[in-house]
Scaffold this motif. Structure first.
Motif, short mmCIF file in Angstrom:
data_model
loop_
_atom_site.label_atom_id
_atom_site.label_comp_id
_atom_site.label_asym_id
_atom_site.label_seq_id
_atom_site.Cartn_x
_atom_site.Cartn_y
_atom_site.Cartn_z
N VAL A 224 0.82 -1.22 -0.09
CA VAL A 224 0.09 -0.01 0.12
C VAL A 224 0.80 1.28 0.12
O VAL A 224 2.08 1.36 0.76
N ALA A 225 0.46 2.36 -0.72
CA ALA A 225 1.22 3.39 -0.82
C ALA A 225 1.01 4.25 0.27
O ALA A 225 0.20 3.85 1.10
N ALA A 226 1.75 5.35 0.61
CA ALA A 226 1.73 6.23 1.69
C ALA A 226 0.13 6.95 1.66
O ALA A 226 -0.49 7.11 0.58
N PRO A 227 -0.21 7.17 2.95
CA PRO A 227 -1.54 7.90 3.02
C PRO A 227 -1.50 8.84 2.34
O PRO A 227 -0.73 9.97 2.12
N ALA A 228 -2.71 9.29 1.72
CA ALA A 228 -3.21 10.51 1.05
C ALA A 228 -4.34 11.04 1.48
O ALA A 228 -5.29 10.47 2.08
N ALA A 229 -4.57 12.48 1.58
CA ALA A 229 -5.47 13.26 1.93
C ALA A 229 -6.97 12.74 1.40
O ALA A 229 -6.94 12.87 0.17
N VAL A 230 -7.96 12.64 2.19
CA VAL A 230 -9.30 12.17 1.78
C VAL A 230 -10.23 13.32 2.21
O VAL A 230 -10.17 13.64 3.43
N SER A 231 -11.12 13.84 1.51
CA SER A 231 -12.14 14.89 1.80
C SER A 231 -13.09 14.16 2.78
O SER A 231 -13.59 12.99 2.18
N SER A 232 -13.69 14.78 3.61
CA SER A 232 -14.90 14.18 4.42
C SER A 232 -15.99 14.87 3.88
O SER A 232 -17.07 14.74 4.45
N TYR A 233 -16.08 15.79 2.89
CA TYR A 233 -17.46 16.33 2.37
C TYR A 233 -17.97 15.37 1.43
O TYR A 233 -17.42 14.75 0.40
N ASN A 234 -19.42 15.26 1.56
CA ASN A 234 -20.06 14.64 0.61
C ASN A 234 -21.53 15.27 0.39
O ASN A 234 -21.70 16.29 0.80
N LYS A 235 -22.62 14.54 0.02
CA LYS A 235 -23.95 15.03 -0.26
C LYS A 235 -24.40 15.27 1.04
O LYS A 235 -25.30 16.34 1.04
N GLN A 236 -24.52 14.51 2.05
CA GLN A 236 -24.66 14.70 3.27
C GLN A 236 -23.95 16.05 3.96
O GLN A 236 -24.76 16.45 4.84
N GLN A 237 -22.93 16.16 3.64
CA GLN A 237 -22.20 17.26 4.51
C GLN A 237 -21.43 18.01 3.27
O GLN A 237 -20.25 17.77 3.02
N PRO A 238 -22.11 18.72 2.66
CA PRO A 238 -21.51 19.53 1.53
C PRO A 238 -20.39 20.44 1.87
O PRO A 238 -20.32 20.98 3.07
N PHE A 239 -19.52 20.89 0.97
CA PHE A 239 -18.67 21.96 1.34
C PHE A 239 -18.95 23.29 1.01
O PHE A 239 -19.71 23.48 -0.14
N SER A 240 -18.72 24.22 2.07
CA SER A 240 -19.22 25.55 1.77
C SER A 240 -17.98 26.17 0.87
O SER A 240 -16.94 26.64 1.58
N ALA A 241 -18.26 26.49 -0.29
CA ALA A 241 -17.19 27.10 -1.38
C ALA A 241 -17.40 28.44 -1.94
O ALA A 241 -18.41 28.91 -1.73
#
Length: 601
Positions: A224-241
């Protein structure tokens, strides 16, 4: 090997820990799985531990459950994943799969099967379900006396053929001898609560299948490669952009208002691929809300209950409820609440009601039939606002932490009044640059560039259907892909409606875009559309297809996509010397090979 690779070996984890782990795995995409795997590996290394699987021990096999989904917008996929997680937590060995990836020949071996599907257009299966649907209704479909199944349909009661694909699957499974675990449910747009209830019924019906199982998991983290950042934003928790850019890209005299939208994703961790969509949450027009409350005699600060929230009705109407798309359920509930006999009669006549609703928004219905009701009755008559999905018009390889959209503004006059679309009106008229908008990424794995950069592609995208192909071209440019690129684009007028003209002409000059065919339908005495341009280039289109080209269509699914499909059938018949049946089989095989993909709406 990724974290999701599970083998039946003895494990140091408790049974409950394994169930929880399996429930999590079902919901993770490959990037997230890799991150979790890398994180665990790094943690163990820091602790000086060696992750070696103990020797295998015989265990009882968990009962197998297959969960399939047919999804046009991603809703059915998410519901299927929730069902799979719940079944996994109970101890089932669950396989959740896109119908486009499912091997039809596996059906005869299934014993427990759950189908979650949407319906597209005039009662048609979603694009990723077409191959399986055709197989199931063909002579090749096997008898299924050993199969126990359940079908869940997602749809929209605004459409005539509500949940027809789910109904078709249900009836066909039964005709082939399968037995239903529970009754099919056909759910409207605001489906979340009912889907959860149906899921509970399903799990209860499945429980007798469970035996005493001692589950175990061994995980290989060595590759397995080194950890990569993963977003926690989705349809239930959208990102305020933040909205960066709102630029009109049609001319002053155009009959269309098309906007190029640029949104910042900085700090979100959100990633996307060309072919994905951006989900947009919007706020309804406060002036429209004010009029609605005046017509119904409700004070704007009246508290209402919306699921677990209690808030003023004005806020509920602006932020949470659907006001621009009308639907039969509202008419029925509103007519009952105000006690209007004429409107109740209309609500009972499905044909007349559908015609009545064609150009009307919620406010038009209340304007036609004003009446007094209390605030909670109005809220209960409305359905929850659904985010709008827009094909992404950029590649992150080019724009990095931004996302671009090509938005056609819905604006029309009806009943002597101007009407605006919900999300498009919000983006065009009420959201200023620098303000915030809630967004999320919706993956579309059934609309992807070829893995091999040498593969030629043909893109057919009139109007705002050009959006994903702008992303395709940016991505191929960034990757230095050598495969040839051919774009068909159409719109009414060359001078007013040639979207991204300068960009496309630059791609032509640099050689990234090998061919560009345009159809400006109102610039000629006889209307010319993209399907006509395809026919004019029939020999070359056939040559590209025979050389392995991938074919993509994006845009209007009601007319354009069907007309293009017919043109393709004609080209295959004429150039390939095939009859109609053989030509259809040729296109079907392209679809199975993921060489014929559509993103239509």
């Amino acid at each position: 090997m990724l974290l999701s690779s599970l083998v039946a070996q003895a494990s140091p984890l408790s049974e409950q820990q394994i169930i929880e782990l399996q429930a999590l795995l079902v919901k993770l995409n490959p990037i997230q799985q890799a991150w979790v795997s890398g994180y665990l590996a790094a943690s163990a290394q820091l602790a000086g531990q060696t992750l070696a699987a103990p020797s295998a021990a015989p265990i009882a096999a968990a009962p197998s459950l297959t969960v399939l989904f047919g999804s046009q917008t991603g809703n059915a996929k998410h519901v299927a994943e929730d069902i799979a997680a719940a079944a996994t937590a109970k101890g089932f060995a669950v396989k959740v799969q896109d119908l486009a990836e499912y091997k039809n020949t596996s059906l005869k071996n299934e014993r427990l099967l759950v189908m979650v599907t949407s319906t597209y257009g005039e009662g048609e299966p979603p694009e990723n379900a077409i191959s399986f649907y055709n197989f199931l209704f063909s002579k090749k479909a096997p008898a299924l006396p050993e199969l126990r199944y359940a079908v869940l349909g997602l749809g929209d009661t605004s459409y005539e053929f509500f949940c027809k694909t789910a109904q078709d699957f249900d009836e066909r499974f039964a005709a082939l001898g399968a037995k239903a675990l529970i009754a099919r449910a056909d759910l409207d747009v605001d489906y979340a609560e009912q889907a959860a209830q149906w899921q509970q019924q399903l799990i209860k019906a499945l429980e007798p299948e469970l035996a005493q199982v001692s589950s175990a998991v061994a995980v290989d983290l060595t590759s397995v490669a080194a950890p990569a950042a993963v977003s926690s934003y989705n349809k239930q928790q959208p990102f305020s952009a933040e909205l960066y850019t709102n630029q009109k890209i049609t001319g002053r005299d155009s009959t269309k208002d098309v906007r190029h939208i640029e949104i910042s994703l900085a700090g979100s961790g959100l990633t996307y691929q060309p072919g994905d969509a951006l989900g947009v949450y919007f706020r309804n027009d406060p002036l429209l809300v004010r009029e609605l409350l005046l017509l119904t005699g409700i004070a704007s600060n009246t508290p209402v209950q919306l699921a677990e929230l209690q808030l003023p009705i004005a806020e509920a109407l602006i932020e949470h409820l659907e006001l621009t798309q009308s639907y039969p359920g509202f008419v029925s509930r509103y007519a009952t609440a105000i006690g209007h006999a004429e409107l109740q009669t209309l609500a009972a006549d499905k044909v007349a009601l559908r015609q009545y609703l064609a150009d009307r928004q919620i406010i038009d219905i209340v304007r036609d039939y004003p009446g007094l009701l209390n605030a909670q009755q109005l809220v209960d008559a409305l359905r929850k606002q659904q985010p709008r999905l827009y094909s992404i018009a950029s590649s992150q390889a080019e724009v990095e932490d931004e996302v671009h959209l090509t938005v056609g503004v819905v604006r029309y006059n009806a009943f002597n009044l101007l009407h605006l679309g919900g999300a498009s009106g919000f983006l065009a008229e009420r959201l200023a640059e620098g303000e915030q908008i809630k967004v999320f990424v919706e993956q579309n794995n059934n609309f992807r560039l070829p893995e091999n950069d040498d593969t030629p592609i043909i893109m057919i995208g009139p109007g705002t259907g050009i959006a994903p192909f702008r992303a395709f071209l940016q991505e191929r440019d960034a990757r230095g892909a050598s495969g040839k690129n051919w774009l068909f684009f159409g719109n009414p007028h060359f001078t007013q409606d040639f979207l991204y003209q300068v960009e496309l002409q630059n791609y032509l000059k640099q050689g990234l875009l090998n061919k560009l065919d345009v159809a400006f339908s109102r610039d000629t005495a006889e209307k010319i559309y993209v399907q006509h341009k395809l026919m004019q280039q029939a020999a070359t289109v056939w040559q590209w297809l025979e050389q392995g080209a991938h074919l993509y269509i994006c845009g209007d699914g009601n007319r354009m996509a069907k007309d293009v499909h017919q043109a393709l059938l004609s080209i295959i018949q004429q150039q390939g010397g095939k009859d109609e049946k053989a030509a259809q089989h040729y296109l079907d095989q392209l679809r199975v090979a993921k060489r014929y993909q559509k993103d239509v709406y």
